[in-house]
Write a protein that holds these residues in place. Structure first.
Motif, short mmCIF file in Angstrom:
data_model
loop_
_atom_site.label_atom_id
_atom_site.label_comp_id
_atom_site.label_asym_id
_atom_site.label_seq_id
_atom_site.Cartn_x
_atom_site.Cartn_y
_atom_site.Cartn_z
N VAL A 247 21.54 25.53 0.30
CA VAL A 247 20.45 26.47 0.02
C VAL A 247 21.01 27.88 -0.18
O VAL A 247 21.77 28.37 0.66
N THR A 248 20.62 28.51 -1.27
CA THR A 248 21.10 29.86 -1.58
C THR A 248 19.93 30.81 -1.78
O THR A 248 18.98 30.50 -2.51
N SER A 249 20.00 31.96 -1.14
CA SER A 249 19.09 33.07 -1.42
C SER A 249 19.92 34.19 -2.02
O SER A 249 21.03 34.47 -1.55
N GLY A 250 19.38 34.84 -3.06
CA GLY A 250 20.13 35.89 -3.71
C GLY A 250 19.24 37.00 -4.23
O GLY A 250 18.07 36.77 -4.57
N ILE A 251 19.80 38.19 -4.30
CA ILE A 251 19.02 39.34 -4.76
C ILE A 251 18.89 39.37 -6.28
O ILE A 251 18.20 40.23 -6.84
N MET A 290 14.96 23.06 5.41
CA MET A 290 13.95 24.01 5.87
C MET A 290 14.59 25.14 6.68
O MET A 290 14.34 26.32 6.43
N THR A 291 15.42 24.77 7.65
CA THR A 291 16.09 25.79 8.47
C THR A 291 17.01 26.64 7.62
O THR A 291 17.04 27.87 7.74
N ALA A 292 17.77 26.01 6.73
CA ALA A 292 18.69 26.74 5.86
C ALA A 292 17.93 27.72 4.97
O ALA A 292 18.39 28.84 4.73
N ASP A 293 16.77 27.30 4.46
CA ASP A 293 15.95 28.13 3.60
C ASP A 293 15.59 29.44 4.29
O ASP A 293 15.81 30.54 3.76
N ALA A 294 15.05 29.33 5.49
CA ALA A 294 14.62 30.52 6.22
C ALA A 294 15.80 31.39 6.64
O ALA A 294 15.77 32.62 6.52
N MET A 295 16.88 30.75 7.11
CA MET A 295 18.02 31.52 7.60
C MET A 295 18.77 32.22 6.48
O MET A 295 19.33 33.31 6.68
N ALA A 296 18.81 31.62 5.29
CA ALA A 296 19.48 32.28 4.16
C ALA A 296 18.77 33.59 3.82
O ALA A 296 19.42 34.60 3.51
N THR A 297 17.44 33.57 3.86
CA THR A 297 16.67 34.80 3.62
C THR A 297 16.99 35.84 4.69
O THR A 297 17.20 37.03 4.38
N GLN A 314 24.25 30.07 15.71
CA GLN A 314 23.25 29.02 15.51
C GLN A 314 23.88 27.68 15.13
O GLN A 314 23.16 26.70 14.93
N GLY A 315 25.20 27.64 15.01
CA GLY A 315 25.88 26.41 14.63
C GLY A 315 25.65 26.03 13.18
O GLY A 315 25.68 24.84 12.83
N MET A 316 25.47 27.01 12.30
CA MET A 316 25.21 26.78 10.89
C MET A 316 26.44 27.13 10.06
O MET A 316 27.21 28.03 10.41
N ASP A 317 26.60 26.43 8.95
CA ASP A 317 27.73 26.65 8.04
C ASP A 317 27.25 27.43 6.81
O ASP A 317 26.25 27.05 6.19
N GLY A 318 27.98 28.49 6.45
CA GLY A 318 27.50 29.28 5.33
C GLY A 318 28.59 29.98 4.54
O GLY A 318 29.73 30.12 4.98
N VAL A 319 28.19 30.40 3.34
CA VAL A 319 29.03 31.18 2.43
C VAL A 319 28.26 32.45 2.08
O VAL A 319 27.13 32.38 1.58
N LEU A 320 28.84 33.60 2.34
CA LEU A 320 28.21 34.88 2.06
C LEU A 320 28.99 35.61 0.98
O LEU A 320 30.22 35.66 1.03
#
Length: 343
Positions: A247-251, A290-297, A314-320
């Motif tokens: 899941v990706t959120s971007g400006i 669902m969790t990834a969606d909210a947390m990416a925002t 939170q034990g989540m894996d991400g790329v910023l």
């Protein structure tokens, strides 16, 4: 007579062996790659103000239609613009309790949890503010300072009461908008519903991609992470996953430029203005879309340093990806997933 009994026994044994061979693979496991499992079915729909693309491998006849029916069901349940939806009824209840579908209640419960864990950088009660902006119709509408400051007290997920019997109560004047979490929930539900029915699939809800199973060649699905400084089809990195959501959120998704300033659709709930952090995009890999969606925002609002600490806590894996194009990952991300940068 004895010969007939022997023949019957042999037939029963053969039937048992055939039955055992058909079920030995286990429930929910994709079949081995065959000509059938490689058969591709795809379709494009438009739901939740998003182009939805579905690709299925080895799907039974009619499964794509079932997916579209499920999308339509959730749109009618969760859209704030459809009269009679759960969200519409909550937003027009004038402070009264509303009984909603258990799924709607569960989404709101999880939204409150993410709001609390993220120091309210994510909020579903942000609707009074988002209604004051227009990022899609070309009007470049934005609130005046007076309008924005008047709406800020209405943005507070803590004031949303989730009661017994799946009731939801909002103080008068407050509204909810599930745009930052509903697509993730829907992706989760559809992914679960097709498990074991397909060899593999990708469910693409714009910034939400769920990879189910594996490709016909028995490899994971490769999901591109968009280059914030490039075009719609330009990727800056690729991550390979199976039975996971990316899941990706971007400006860069929805924005307008006014008087030399770029305003984007990810608003800071505490200011009512486009988040002014150093992040251009946040991508999260998780079983829970669902969790990834909210947390990416939330990560976009937080900024790089706080977002990395938050995801790891939170034990989540991400790329910023920062606005200057630098890529950062959470601890051990590249050890857990095949990950390739392209630029």
């Amino acid at each position: 007579m004895n010969n007939n009994r022997c023949l019957l026994a042999v037939l029963l044994l053969v039937c048992m062996l055939v039955f055992t061979s058909c079920t030995a693979g286990g429930e929910g496991k994709p079949p081995s790659p065959t000509a059938t499992s490689a058969e591709r079915t795809s379709g494009v729909g438009f739901y939740f103000d998003t182009v939805v693309t579905v690709v299925l491998y080895g799907a039974p006849e009619g499964l794509l239609d079932e997916i579209w029916a499920e999308c339509s069901h959730y749109e009618n349940l969760l859209s704030k613009t459809i009269p009679g939806s759960d969200v519409d009824r909550i937003n027009h209840a004038d402070g009264q309790a509303v009984t909603v579908d258990p799924e709607t209640w569960e989404i709101l419960r999880r939204a409150k949890e993410v709001s609390d864990s993220s120091a309210h950088t994510f909020s579903v009660t942000i609707a009074p503010l988002t209604a004051m902006w227009d990022f899609t119709n070309g009007t470049n509408r934005m609130p005046t300072d007076e309008e924005r400051l008047a709406a800020l007290p209405l943005v507070n997920d803590d004031l949303m009461v989730l009661g017994e019997g799946y009731t939801v109560t909002l103080p008068k004047g407050m509204e909810v908008d599930l745009g930052g979490i509903a697509k993730g929930y829907i992706a989760d539900q559809i992914a679960a519903s097709i498990q074991g029915k397909v060899h593999g699939a990708t469910l693409n809800f714009g910034g939400n991609v769920y990879a189910v199973g594996i490709k016909p060649d028995a490899t994971p699905f490769r999901v591109g992470i968009r280059d914030p400084q490039g075009g719609e089809n330009d990727s800056i990195a690729v991550v390979s996953v199976s039975d996971l959501s990316v899941v990706t959120s971007g400006i860069y998704e929805r924005y307008f430029d006014l008087d030399g300033v770029r305003y984007h659709h990810i608003l800071d709930p505490k200011t009512g203005i486009s988040a002014d952090s150093d992040l251009a995009s946040a991508t999260i890999v998780s079983k829970s879309s669902m969790t990834a969606d909210a947390m990416a925002t939330a990560c976009i609002v937080m900024g790089k340093d706080q977002a990395l600490s938050y995801l790891e806590a939170q034990g989540m894996d991400g790329v910023l990806i920062t606005r200057d194009g630098t890529i950062f990952t959470t601890k051990d991300f590249t050890d857990r997933y095949p990950f390739v940068t392209l630029k």
